[in-house]
Write an enzyme that holds these catalytic residues in place. Sequence first.
Site, PDB file in Angstrom:
ATOM      1  N   ASN A 183       0.872  -1.171   0.000  1.00  0.00           N
ATOM      2  CA  ASN A 183       0.000   0.000   0.000  1.00  0.00           C
ATOM      3  C   ASN A 183       0.911   1.223   0.000  1.00  0.00           C
ATOM      4  O   ASN A 183       1.365   1.677   1.050  1.00  0.00           O
ATOM      5  CB  ASN A 183      -0.861  -0.078   1.271  1.00  0.00           C
ATOM      6  CG  ASN A 183      -1.974   0.924   1.281  1.00  0.00           C
ATOM      7  OD1 ASN A 183      -1.897   1.949   0.613  1.00  0.00           O
ATOM      8  ND2 ASN A 183      -3.010   0.648   2.060  1.00  0.00           N
ATOM      9  N   ARG A 192      -2.405  -1.773  -3.704  1.00  0.00           N
ATOM     10  CA  ARG A 192      -3.495  -0.793  -3.702  1.00  0.00           C
ATOM     11  C   ARG A 192      -3.117   0.292  -4.699  1.00  0.00           C
ATOM     12  O   ARG A 192      -2.053   0.899  -4.581  1.00  0.00           O
ATOM     13  CB  ARG A 192      -3.652  -0.179  -2.320  1.00  0.00           C
ATOM     14  CG  ARG A 192      -4.604   0.989  -2.313  1.00  0.00           C
ATOM     15  CD  ARG A 192      -4.651   1.637  -0.963  1.00  0.00           C
ATOM     16  NE  ARG A 192      -5.527   2.775  -0.960  1.00  0.00           N
ATOM     17  CZ  ARG A 192      -5.183   3.982  -0.515  1.00  0.00           C
ATOM     18  NH1 ARG A 192      -3.982   4.187  -0.036  1.00  0.00           N
ATOM     19  NH2 ARG A 192      -6.040   4.964  -0.525  1.00  0.00           N
ATOM     20  N   HIS A 252     -11.420   5.691  -2.030  1.00  0.00           N
ATOM     21  CA  HIS A 252     -11.695   4.867  -0.836  1.00  0.00           C
ATOM     22  C   HIS A 252     -12.608   3.687  -1.179  1.00  0.00           C
ATOM     23  O   HIS A 252     -13.290   3.153  -0.306  1.00  0.00           O
ATOM     24  CB  HIS A 252     -12.394   5.669   0.286  1.00  0.00           C
ATOM     25  CG  HIS A 252     -11.534   6.683   0.956  1.00  0.00           C
ATOM     26  ND1 HIS A 252     -12.038   7.885   1.408  1.00  0.00           N
ATOM     27  CD2 HIS A 252     -10.219   6.692   1.270  1.00  0.00           C
ATOM     28  CE1 HIS A 252     -11.072   8.585   1.967  1.00  0.00           C
ATOM     29  NE2 HIS A 252      -9.943   7.883   1.889  1.00  0.00           N
ATOM     30  N   ARG A 305      -7.528  18.849   3.996  1.00  0.00           N
ATOM     31  CA  ARG A 305      -8.143  19.166   2.690  1.00  0.00           C
ATOM     32  C   ARG A 305      -9.472  19.869   2.920  1.00  0.00           C
ATOM     33  O   ARG A 305     -10.213  19.519   3.844  1.00  0.00           O
ATOM     34  CB  ARG A 305      -8.408  17.873   1.902  1.00  0.00           C
ATOM     35  CG  ARG A 305      -7.197  17.334   1.218  1.00  0.00           C
ATOM     36  CD  ARG A 305      -7.491  16.009   0.548  1.00  0.00           C
ATOM     37  NE  ARG A 305      -6.825  14.927   1.235  1.00  0.00           N
ATOM     38  CZ  ARG A 305      -7.078  13.636   1.048  1.00  0.00           C
ATOM     39  NH1 ARG A 305      -8.004  13.256   0.193  1.00  0.00           N
ATOM     40  NH2 ARG A 305      -6.407  12.724   1.707  1.00  0.00           N
ATOM     41  N   GLU A 311      -8.451  -2.387   4.790  1.00  0.00           N
ATOM     42  CA  GLU A 311      -8.188  -2.308   3.353  1.00  0.00           C
ATOM     43  C   GLU A 311      -7.174  -3.366   2.903  1.00  0.00           C
ATOM     44  O   GLU A 311      -7.332  -3.965   1.847  1.00  0.00           O
ATOM     45  CB  GLU A 311      -7.697  -0.899   2.993  1.00  0.00           C
ATOM     46  CG  GLU A 311      -8.844   0.106   3.013  1.00  0.00           C
ATOM     47  CD  GLU A 311      -8.388   1.540   3.203  1.00  0.00           C
ATOM     48  OE1 GLU A 311      -7.742   1.824   4.230  1.00  0.00           O
ATOM     49  OE2 GLU A 311      -8.668   2.366   2.329  1.00  0.00           O
TER      50      GLU A 311
END
Length: 400
Positions: A7, A98, A186, A247, A389
């Site tokens: 990842n 990923r 996501h 963000r 994940e």
Amino acid sequence: MKILVLNAGSSSQKSCIYDISPHDIPAHSTAPLWFATIDWTVNDDYGLLKVEANQEKVEITIPKNQRPSAISMMLATITTGKTKVLDNLTEITRVGHRVVHGGAEYSEACVITPEVKNTIEKLIPLAPNHNPAHLEGINAISEILPDTIQIAVFDTAFHQTIPPEAKIYPLPYKFYEQGIQRYGFHGISHQYVAECASQIINKPLSELNLITCHLGNGCSVTAIKNGQSINTSMGFTPLEGVMMGARCGSIDPAILIHLITEYNYSAPQLNHILNKESGLLGVSGISADLRHIISALDDNPQAQLAFNIYIHRLQSVIASMLPCLGGLGALVFTAGVGENSALVREKVCAGLSYVGLKLDLDKNATKCINTNIAQSDSSCEILVIHTEEDWAIALQCLKT
Ligand code: ADP
């Protein structure tokens, strides 16, 4: 079967190995055999590799000028020293990566071929911080394990089912034809927690309407109807949607035009402001970490303001997902904030009580991972689910 998951991000590299029998896939995740992270942000001169395996923890510093060989240094700890779990790296039969951006091309995980690599490369302008790091990982594995199958699991793939009215921006249509559309991110997490939700409430995914809230450093909300993503808050990039750690989420695009024409801001400056200096950090002036904001709520008005905006925007986005779903079976909270902040869950649900959502405050206040925290007379279930994940990527590797 030993599956290595990579990842890779711009400033970190997470990696783990799962041992899963393809004939007896466990219903719940199992702990990885070996787990490693490289953090490139600790120091100007070096990165820090942390490895955990065999109940041992090892830390190794890697000078930044040795970054190109960092992945092979990390993988060396699989077969040597206190963290040795395999005799030979060739025992790894699949490597899952990923990949943040798969563009409009991929609706599911796929074996990495030269063509797939070309596509990931072609998409670098859309994911400048991530896709180069993914390619670095893929190339490193190709050198170290040239015969091992590598699989790309895309964060955008789950959102390929979003219908045109939610996918296409109301800009001149030629921009859509040039690839400007809602991709959503996501997806690995939203899909995984949707499957867990169906298990927890014991109802087939094909009969469930869900809103999943992935609230980590990056935050996104997805509407999932009968197991398919039909809308999501992140868009062309992971900047759109709810307010996040650093963000801004959605803002009036004319603000950018104003900053460019009146104050001469450049594209890189604006990019930095919107992605790194906004959100909780920008409003509070304290931190992008919600834990720090919550600790400062009582005596810092800017922290209170940042928190209030965060909740307001999250509620608004969740509410905006309701019409397209036509009824809600469960609201799901996941990732760092969603799994750990009872206060965020309480405030968000309080604002949605008009649709009959009723949170059980006692259950919410306890450690409630993978449980239903709705009152029995709530209009829909409210679930807290631990997203995994890496485990989801490993499962996709088995299926691909
Ligand atoms: P990432 O998006 O990087 O994978 P995570 O899902 O690990 O991030 O979420 C990290 C964020 O979770 C942190 O920035 C922190 O704000 C938040 N978080 C973790 N624990 C708590 C907590 N107890 N209360 C509030 N926020 C928390």
